[in-house]
Design a protein around this motif. Structure first.
Motif, PDB file in Angstrom:
ATOM      1  N   VAL A   1       0.772  -1.181  -0.229  1.00  0.00           N
ATOM      2  CA  VAL A   1      -0.202   0.109   0.089  1.00  0.00           C
ATOM      3  C   VAL A   1       0.938   1.207  -0.072  1.00  0.00           C
ATOM      4  O   VAL A   1       0.531   2.378  -0.759  1.00  0.00           O
ATOM      5  CB  VAL A   1      -0.918   0.028   1.148  1.00  0.00           C
ATOM      6  N   LEU A   2       1.917   1.178   0.816  1.00  0.00           N
ATOM      7  CA  LEU A   2       2.667   2.222   0.826  1.00  0.00           C
ATOM      8  C   LEU A   2       3.467   2.753  -0.538  1.00  0.00           C
ATOM      9  O   LEU A   2       3.600   3.644  -0.781  1.00  0.00           O
ATOM     10  CB  LEU A   2       3.865   2.099   2.012  1.00  0.00           C
ATOM     11  N   LYS A   3       3.926   1.668  -1.170  1.00  0.00           N
ATOM     12  CA  LYS A   3       4.515   2.024  -2.377  1.00  0.00           C
ATOM     13  C   LYS A   3       3.562   2.586  -3.093  1.00  0.00           C
ATOM     14  O   LYS A   3       4.123   3.551  -4.120  1.00  0.00           O
ATOM     15  CB  LYS A   3       4.825   0.540  -3.030  1.00  0.00           C
ATOM     16  N   THR A   4       2.320   2.373  -3.181  1.00  0.00           N
ATOM     17  CA  THR A   4       1.441   2.916  -4.384  1.00  0.00           C
ATOM     18  C   THR A   4       1.153   4.524  -3.655  1.00  0.00           C
ATOM     19  O   THR A   4       1.202   5.355  -4.580  1.00  0.00           O
ATOM     20  CB  THR A   4       0.199   2.272  -4.196  1.00  0.00           C
TER      21      THR A   4
ATOM     22  N   SER B   1       4.518   6.526  -4.253  1.00  0.00           N
ATOM     23  CA  SER B   1       4.755   6.620  -5.777  1.00  0.00           C
ATOM     24  C   SER B   1       3.866   7.686  -6.420  1.00  0.00           C
ATOM     25  O   SER B   1       4.106   8.249  -7.524  1.00  0.00           O
ATOM     26  CB  SER B   1       4.996   5.273  -6.627  1.00  0.00           C
ATOM     27  N   GLU B   2       2.509   7.755  -6.079  1.00  0.00           N
ATOM     28  CA  GLU B   2       1.718   8.379  -6.734  1.00  0.00           C
ATOM     29  C   GLU B   2       0.904   9.323  -6.006  1.00  0.00           C
ATOM     30  O   GLU B   2       0.155  10.214  -6.691  1.00  0.00           O
ATOM     31  CB  GLU B   2       0.553   7.296  -7.357  1.00  0.00           C
ATOM     32  N   TYR B   3       0.918   9.291  -4.789  1.00  0.00           N
ATOM     33  CA  TYR B   3       0.011  10.387  -3.770  1.00  0.00           C
ATOM     34  C   TYR B   3       0.831  10.765  -2.724  1.00  0.00           C
ATOM     35  O   TYR B   3       0.417  10.946  -1.589  1.00  0.00           O
ATOM     36  CB  TYR B   3      -1.170   9.570  -3.376  1.00  0.00           C
TER      37      TYR B   3
ATOM     38  N   ALA C   1       5.780   0.604   8.182  1.00  0.00           N
ATOM     39  CA  ALA C   1       4.902   1.816   7.216  1.00  0.00           C
ATOM     40  C   ALA C   1       5.338   3.315   7.580  1.00  0.00           C
ATOM     41  O   ALA C   1       5.766   3.673   6.401  1.00  0.00           O
ATOM     42  CB  ALA C   1       3.474   1.631   7.611  1.00  0.00           C
ATOM     43  N   ILE C   2       5.720   3.339   8.604  1.00  0.00           N
ATOM     44  CA  ILE C   2       6.186   4.738   8.923  1.00  0.00           C
ATOM     45  C   ILE C   2       7.454   4.852   8.456  1.00  0.00           C
ATOM     46  O   ILE C   2       8.158   6.007   7.901  1.00  0.00           O
ATOM     47  CB  ILE C   2       6.158   4.938  10.445  1.00  0.00           C
ATOM     48  N   ALA C   3       8.271   3.698   8.529  1.00  0.00           N
ATOM     49  CA  ALA C   3       9.885   3.871   8.062  1.00  0.00           C
ATOM     50  C   ALA C   3       9.713   4.070   6.434  1.00  0.00           C
ATOM     51  O   ALA C   3      10.698   4.701   6.014  1.00  0.00           O
ATOM     52  CB  ALA C   3      10.490   2.341   8.270  1.00  0.00           C
ATOM     53  N   GLU C   4       8.717   3.403   5.956  1.00  0.00           N
ATOM     54  CA  GLU C   4       8.747   3.707   4.427  1.00  0.00           C
ATOM     55  C   GLU C   4       8.474   5.217   3.973  1.00  0.00           C
ATOM     56  O   GLU C   4       9.032   5.658   3.084  1.00  0.00           O
ATOM     57  CB  GLU C   4       7.841   2.742   3.617  1.00  0.00           C
TER      58      GLU C   4
ATOM     59  N   ALA D   1      -5.460   0.277  -4.905  1.00  0.00           N
ATOM     60  CA  ALA D   1      -5.235  -0.668  -3.877  1.00  0.00           C
ATOM     61  C   ALA D   1      -6.407  -1.102  -3.078  1.00  0.00           C
ATOM     62  O   ALA D   1      -7.393  -0.431  -3.466  1.00  0.00           O
ATOM     63  CB  ALA D   1      -4.310   0.054  -2.952  1.00  0.00           C
ATOM     64  N   LEU D   2      -6.168  -2.136  -2.185  1.00  0.00           N
ATOM     65  CA  LEU D   2      -7.247  -2.524  -1.391  1.00  0.00           C
ATOM     66  C   LEU D   2      -7.886  -1.224  -0.451  1.00  0.00           C
ATOM     67  O   LEU D   2      -9.244  -1.050  -0.539  1.00  0.00           O
ATOM     68  CB  LEU D   2      -6.909  -3.597  -0.480  1.00  0.00           C
TER      69      LEU D   2
END
Length: 351
Positions: free
Chosen positions: A177-180, A183-185, A205-208, A341-342
């Motif tokens: 989810v974080l990748k999406t 990269s886009e939002y 998640a927070i690390a990403e 994403a979901l």
């Protein structure tokens, strides 16, 4: 004739759904045996014998049953998890198995993999409560609690193996989810200098987010037994506590699986923790559309029942339900951003 065919199709549908658990367990076998990884390591389709020869020999007291595996692969090919191509060489006919867009999501060593959450959701600890599903409809209560004698979170705190299994599953889905989002939002994080992931697990998640937005100071906030297993990430502080009591001050990111009453408590604590000016709550969660035709709409409805079985009061919510919840929690303005994403992104602003 057409009416008879319709009735027959109805019968076929019931048979299909009756045995849909077999699909899940066949998928688990593929993940357990790392079949996608084995095929990927050969850089192309391979035979069943080549797959079996790549199984770690130390894991088996006797040779794997290649006939049983062939039958499992036949179903997974039917489900488009793998491909199967006839091949003739050295005077013999062989079947070569290859990857599809689906099986690439099962690669263990890939940056983005659903393998860990497949193992988590099909593990007996989480499968057993489904046998109490009907009982809970009749009597009320949570199927997980009835099965294990405690709620999901207490079970995790007492069982280190389940705690790791659960955290690994949450980590892999969070990365996807974080990748999406990143990269886009990425603009959702504009003007944010500090960010708390409320119930952030081991902090992936927070690390990403911090890795992509180094101007943000990240705080991973969760229960003590979860924080105890969290690795060190640059720019991220791990803070243990109870989100129903107090949340660290910052702009806030939240993901949750709680009842409406519990969510209102969490939202109010989030509001208290936010800066007086320019604070923003970012929720990443599903927005249900019962009649929707999005790629993930069907899975969102399934996830709602997963919440019903596993989490006290947990559920996925419609847009109207989110609006009501946010207002009760002190957030009068909101914006829903649909992403591929979901979940969706819900930006909420205090009154």
């Amino acid at each position: 004739m057409e009416a008879n065919q319709s009735v027959l199709r109805g019968q076929a549908e019931i048979w299909k759904y009756m045995f849909s658990f077999v699909d899940s367990m066949a998928l688990r076998c593929a993940v357990d045996f790392r079949i996608a990884d084995i095929i990927h390591s050969h850089s192309g389709p391979i035979t069943l014998s080549q797959i079996v020869s790549s199984f770690p020999s130390d894991d088996y007291s006797s040779p794997p049953d290649i006939t049983s595996l062939a039958r499992i692969m036949r179903l997974l090919v039917r489900r488009n998890i793998f491909t199967a191509t006839a091949h003739h060489s050295n005077g013999e006919d062989h079947t070569l198995y290859g990857l599809t867009d689906s099986s690439r999501w099962l690669l263990h060593d890939s940056e983005l993999s659903l393998g860990p959450i497949v193992l988590m959701q099909t593990q007996s600890w989480l499968m057993a409560p489904w046998h109490r599903f009907s009982q809970c409809v009749k009597e009320g209560g949570i199927a997980f609690n009835k099965t294990h004698g405690r709620d999901l979170w207490q079970f995790m705190s007492e069982n280190s193996d389940f705690n790791k299994l659960f955290n690994d599953g949450m980590e892999c889905s969070a990365k996807i989810v974080l990748k999406t989002i990143i990269s886009e939002y990425k603009s959702v994080f504009d003007n944010i200098t500090s960010l708390v992931d409320v119930g952030g697990g081991t902090g992936v998640a927070i690390a990403e987010i911090v890795k992509s937005c180094p101007h943000i100071h990240g705080i991973n906030f969760d229960l003590p037994h979860v924080i105890a297993t969290a690795p060190v990430y640059p720019g991220v502080s791990h803070v243990q506590g109870d989100m129903f009591k107090c949340i660290p001050r910052a702009d806030v990111w939240i993901m949750h699986d709680w009842s409406d009453e519990d969510c209102v408590k969490i939202l109010k604590n989030c509001k208290k923790a936010m800066p007086e000016r320019n604070g923003k709550l970012i929720i990443v969660d599903a927005v249900l559309e019962a009649e929707g035709d999005d790629l993930f709409d069907d899975t969102r409805l399934v996830f709602d029942l997963v919440m019903l079985v596993h989490c006290p009061g947990g559920k996925e919510r419609t847009k109207i339900e989110w609006e009501k919840l946010l207002k009760q929690g002190g957030f009068s303005r909101y914006n829903i951003i649909k992403i591929p994403a979901l979940p969706s992104i819900i930006e909420a602003y205090p009154q």
